[in-house]
Structures are given as structure tokens and as C-alpha cells.
Scaffold this active site. Structure first.
Site, PDB file in Angstrom:
ATOM      1  N   HIS A 152       9.456  -3.804   3.414  1.00 30.33           N
ATOM      2  CA  HIS A 152       9.148  -3.855   2.040  1.00 30.33           C
ATOM      3  C   HIS A 152      10.531  -4.233   1.167  1.00 30.33           C
ATOM      4  O   HIS A 152      10.363  -4.984   0.274  1.00 30.33           O
ATOM      5  CB  HIS A 152       8.600  -2.669   1.282  1.00 30.33           C
ATOM      6  CG  HIS A 152       7.158  -2.409   1.956  1.00 30.33           C
ATOM      7  ND1 HIS A 152       7.058  -1.266   2.750  1.00 30.33           N
ATOM      8  CD2 HIS A 152       5.920  -3.029   2.043  1.00 30.33           C
ATOM      9  CE1 HIS A 152       5.896  -1.304   3.268  1.00 30.33           C
ATOM     10  NE2 HIS A 152       5.172  -2.282   2.747  1.00 30.33           N
ATOM     11  N   VAL A 177      10.739  -7.701   9.529  1.00 24.44           N
ATOM     12  CA  VAL A 177      12.069  -6.771   9.772  1.00 24.44           C
ATOM     13  C   VAL A 177      11.798  -6.136  10.849  1.00 24.44           C
ATOM     14  O   VAL A 177      10.580  -5.429  10.954  1.00 24.44           O
ATOM     15  CB  VAL A 177      12.492  -6.149   8.492  1.00 24.44           C
ATOM     16  CG1 VAL A 177      13.899  -5.207   8.571  1.00 24.44           C
ATOM     17  CG2 VAL A 177      12.687  -6.984   7.099  1.00 24.44           C
ATOM     18  N   LYS A 221       4.661 -10.336   9.094  1.00 25.63           N
ATOM     19  CA  LYS A 221       4.231  -9.201  10.083  1.00 25.63           C
ATOM     20  C   LYS A 221       2.676  -9.360  10.000  1.00 25.63           C
ATOM     21  O   LYS A 221       2.223  -9.356  11.129  1.00 25.63           O
ATOM     22  CB  LYS A 221       4.885  -7.944   9.716  1.00 25.63           C
ATOM     23  CG  LYS A 221       4.491  -6.661  10.144  1.00 25.63           C
ATOM     24  CD  LYS A 221       3.930  -6.243  11.506  1.00 25.63           C
ATOM     25  CE  LYS A 221       3.531  -4.930  11.572  1.00 25.63           C
ATOM     26  NZ  LYS A 221       2.318  -4.827  10.628  1.00 25.63           N
ATOM     27  N   MET A 253       0.867  -1.130   0.053  1.00 26.05           N
ATOM     28  CA  MET A 253      -0.013   0.202  -0.015  1.00 26.05           C
ATOM     29  C   MET A 253       0.879   1.314  -0.207  1.00 26.05           C
ATOM     30  O   MET A 253       0.123   2.334   0.289  1.00 26.05           O
ATOM     31  CB  MET A 253      -1.072  -0.034   1.237  1.00 26.05           C
ATOM     32  CG  MET A 253      -1.889  -1.177   1.279  1.00 26.05           C
ATOM     33  SD  MET A 253      -3.442  -0.635   2.189  1.00 26.05           S
ATOM     34  CE  MET A 253      -2.912  -0.569   3.585  1.00 26.05           C
ATOM     35  N   GLY A 254       2.208   1.071  -0.141  1.00 24.09           N
ATOM     36  CA  GLY A 254       3.065   2.506  -0.444  1.00 24.09           C
ATOM     37  C   GLY A 254       3.635   2.540   0.882  1.00 24.09           C
ATOM     38  O   GLY A 254       3.626   1.760   1.734  1.00 24.09           O
ATOM     39  N   SER A 275       6.457  -1.113  10.205  1.00 21.18           N
ATOM     40  CA  SER A 275       5.297  -0.901   9.770  1.00 21.18           C
ATOM     41  C   SER A 275       5.180   0.526   8.928  1.00 21.18           C
ATOM     42  O   SER A 275       5.530   1.605   9.661  1.00 21.18           O
ATOM     43  CB  SER A 275       4.300  -1.223  10.728  1.00 21.18           C
ATOM     44  OG  SER A 275       3.073  -0.579  10.314  1.00 21.18           O
TER      45      SER A 275
HETATM   46  O1  PAF Z   1      -0.184  -6.020   3.340  1.00 19.24           O
HETATM   47  C1  PAF Z   1      -0.539  -4.886   2.529  1.00 19.24           C
HETATM   48  O2  PAF Z   1      -0.024  -3.913   2.468  1.00 19.24           O
HETATM   49  C2  PAF Z   1      -1.983  -4.890   2.054  1.00 19.24           C
HETATM   50  O3  PAF Z   1      -2.910  -5.508   2.989  1.00 19.24           O
HETATM   51  C3  PAF Z   1      -2.117  -5.710   0.659  1.00 19.24           C
HETATM   52  C4  PAF Z   1      -1.521  -7.100   0.874  1.00 19.24           C
HETATM   53  C5  PAF Z   1      -1.143  -4.848  -0.203  1.00 19.24           C
HETATM   54  C6  PAF Z   1      -3.349  -5.637  -0.079  1.00 19.24           C
HETATM   55  O4  PAF Z   1      -3.785  -4.164  -0.159  1.00 19.24           O
END
Ligand code: PAF
Length: 281
Positions: free
Chosen positions: A35, A175, A148, A28-29, A184
């Protein structure tokens, strides 16, 4: 070079030009090192990597943080490029849901009704529906998700198995900051005092791991973790749960999972760890 596609047609054309195996990392950016670890694991296991960036309105309930969720696309694309992603798909809501809220949705069933699902009704329906759509659109061989969000990973695995979706789901370990806090995107909401208090989540899980290893059994694990949380009044506990690795009832001994959710200031945080329950002393 990393290509950025906002439209399905551009994604389809760019995806068709990727030969060999493709791994997808859905986000979700507001990307962070967690990430980046997903992107690196994706890169290590496939010829090409596609990242998606979409703040999915379907998975936010009324009063949740959809409007203020951080949107940092330029920085996100830079991280994707640094980590070797070939393609970033960043649609807007109209592109992904052209008819508005979809009439058809994927529900998780009973595994989605507990823990996060009990606290956030409809959350996993929103997650599974968008994950299913993004799998159709990106057509990956592998899809990587962070541990997570352990229940999310579990219900996605179940969806893929139940619906015979042709993708391998890969979980990637959490992480953490040096003091244990799980990374997060929502950590950026924490002020200095709340940031200090937030350490109690990973501290509680650590105490649970130690109690389990010492033969304290399930009760001992929960009591040890609970004591750490109780010592931090700034953290309002939502749930603390000990389960088996598939989120079923906790076993008397062997591999288990300890999960916690708490609100610190205005921010809801979750964390979990694998642990081993030594036979009771
Ligand atoms: O974990 C996330 O960031 C979201 O729940 C996902 C998997 C991208 C779905 O919107």
C-alpha cells in the site's frame, strides 16, 4: 497534515479544499509496504492524495474472513501520513451504505465470472460497487490499484471504460518479500509453517516465467509451475491459469499473464506475474 474523515460530509468539505489533481488509493486497511508503494506512486503523479480505508462487506462471501479481517486504523493513518496522503476517508458501513445492502450494483459481466469470480461468487460485484461509489465520493483524476489483484485491476479498468467514468486507472507492480511472497494483508494470518509453504506460489510463477523464456510454450509454463505447487502438499491449489494480459486466452507467443490461487492452512492467497512466451523451440 493528514486529515481523517469518517463522514461523507467531512470528506466532501476536505476534498473541495484540495486544488489541482487528486489521486486516490482505495484500501481495506491493514496497510503494508504494498500500500505504501501505491501511496508513493499516487503522490508522484498528482498534487494531492486521498486514501480510503473500508472493509467492504459486499465483497465477502458467507464463511469468508469479513469478521476477522484485520482492522488497524490508527496504524493505517500513520502510514498514510508518512507517505504524504492529504486525506484519509474511513467510513463505517452505515455511512457508505445508509440504506443497507444497495439494490443497485455494478457487475463485471463475463470477465468477473472466471478465476477469482468463479471461486468467490459475487466478489467482483462487491468490489466494483464500492469502487464506483468511492470514485463518486472522492472525485479523483487518477485511481491506483495493485497488480497483485490483477483480475480486480482488469475489471476496474473495464468498468471505467464501459461506464465512461472520468478517472485514469493506474496499475502498480506487486511488492514482494525478499523470498518472493507477494505482500498481502492476509499474510498476517500465516503461522510459521504456512508462511514457509506460501513461498510455493511465487516459486511456481518464477518457474513458469523461466519455462516461458526457454521456449516451453503455454503447456511448458503450466507444467513447470504445477510441479512447484505439487511439491508443496500444504498448499491446496484453487487455480493456475495462463492468459493474455487482458485475461483472455493465452497467446502462442508474446506477452502473457500467469495467475495462481491456493489455500495455505486456512488462508487463501493469490499471486500473478507478467511473462513473455518465447516462440516454441
Ligand atoms: O483491493 C482492495 O483492497 C479492495 O478490493 C478495494 C479495491 C479497496 C475495494 O474494497
Amino acid at each position: 497534515m493528514t486529515r481523517l474523515a469518517h463522514r461523507r460530509a467531512d470528506l466532501a468539505a476536505a476534498r473541495a479544499a484540495l486544488p489541482g489533481t487528486v489521486a486516490v488509493v482505495m484500501t481495506m486497511g491493514a496497510l503494508h509496504e504494498g500500500h505504501a508503494a501505491l501511496l508513493r506512486a499516487a503522490r508522484a503523479g498528482a498534487d494531492h492524495v486521498v486514501a480510503t480505508v473500508f472493509v467492504n462487506p459486499l465483497q465477502f462471501g458467507p464463511g469468508e474472513d469479513f469478521d476477522r479481517y484485520p482492522r488497524t486504523l490508527d496504524a493505517d493513518v500513520a502510514i498514510c501520513a508518512r507517505e504524504g496522503a492529504d486525506l484519509v476517508f474511513a467510513p463505517n458501513a452505515a455511512e457508505l451504505y445508509p440504506a443497507g445492502r444497495p439494490a443497485t450494483a455494478v457487475t463485471a459481466g463475463p470477465p468477473g465470472d472466471v478465476l477469482e469470480g468463479a471461486s468467490r461468487p459475487g466478489f467482483f460485484t462487491g468490489v466494483l460497487t464500492v469502487v464506483c461509489k468511492l470514485l463518486q465520493l472522492t472525485r479523483p483524476h487518477r485511481a491506483l490499484f495493485g497488480e497483485k489483484d490483477y483480475q480486480q485491476l482488469t475489471v476496474i479498468r473495464r468498468m471505467v471504460a464501459d461506464l465512461d467514468l472520468p478517472v485514469k486507472v493506474v496499475g502498480v507492480p506487486t511488492v514482494r518479500e525478499p523470498d518472493g511472497l507477494a505482500l498481502s494483508s492476509r499474510n498476517r494470518y500465516l503461522g510459521a509453517e504456512d508462511r514457509r509453504a506460501a513461498r510455493c506460489l511465487s516459486g511456481a510463477l518464477r518457474a513458469g516465467i523461466d519455462a516461458g523464456a526457454a521456449g516451453g510454450g503455454g503447456d511448458g509454463v503450466l507444467a513447470a509451475a504445477r510441479a512447484v505447487l505439487d511439491a508443496t502438499p500444504a498448499a491446496a491449489l484453487d487455480y493456475l491459469a495462463l492468459t493474455d494480459p487482458d485475461l483472455g486466452p493465452a497467446p502462442p507467443a508474446g506477452p502473457a499473464r500467469l495467475l495462481v490461487a491456493a489455500r495455505v492452512g486456512g488462508t487463501r492467497l493469490i499471486d500473478n506475474v507478467p511473462l513473455d512466451l518465447a516462440p516454441r523451440r
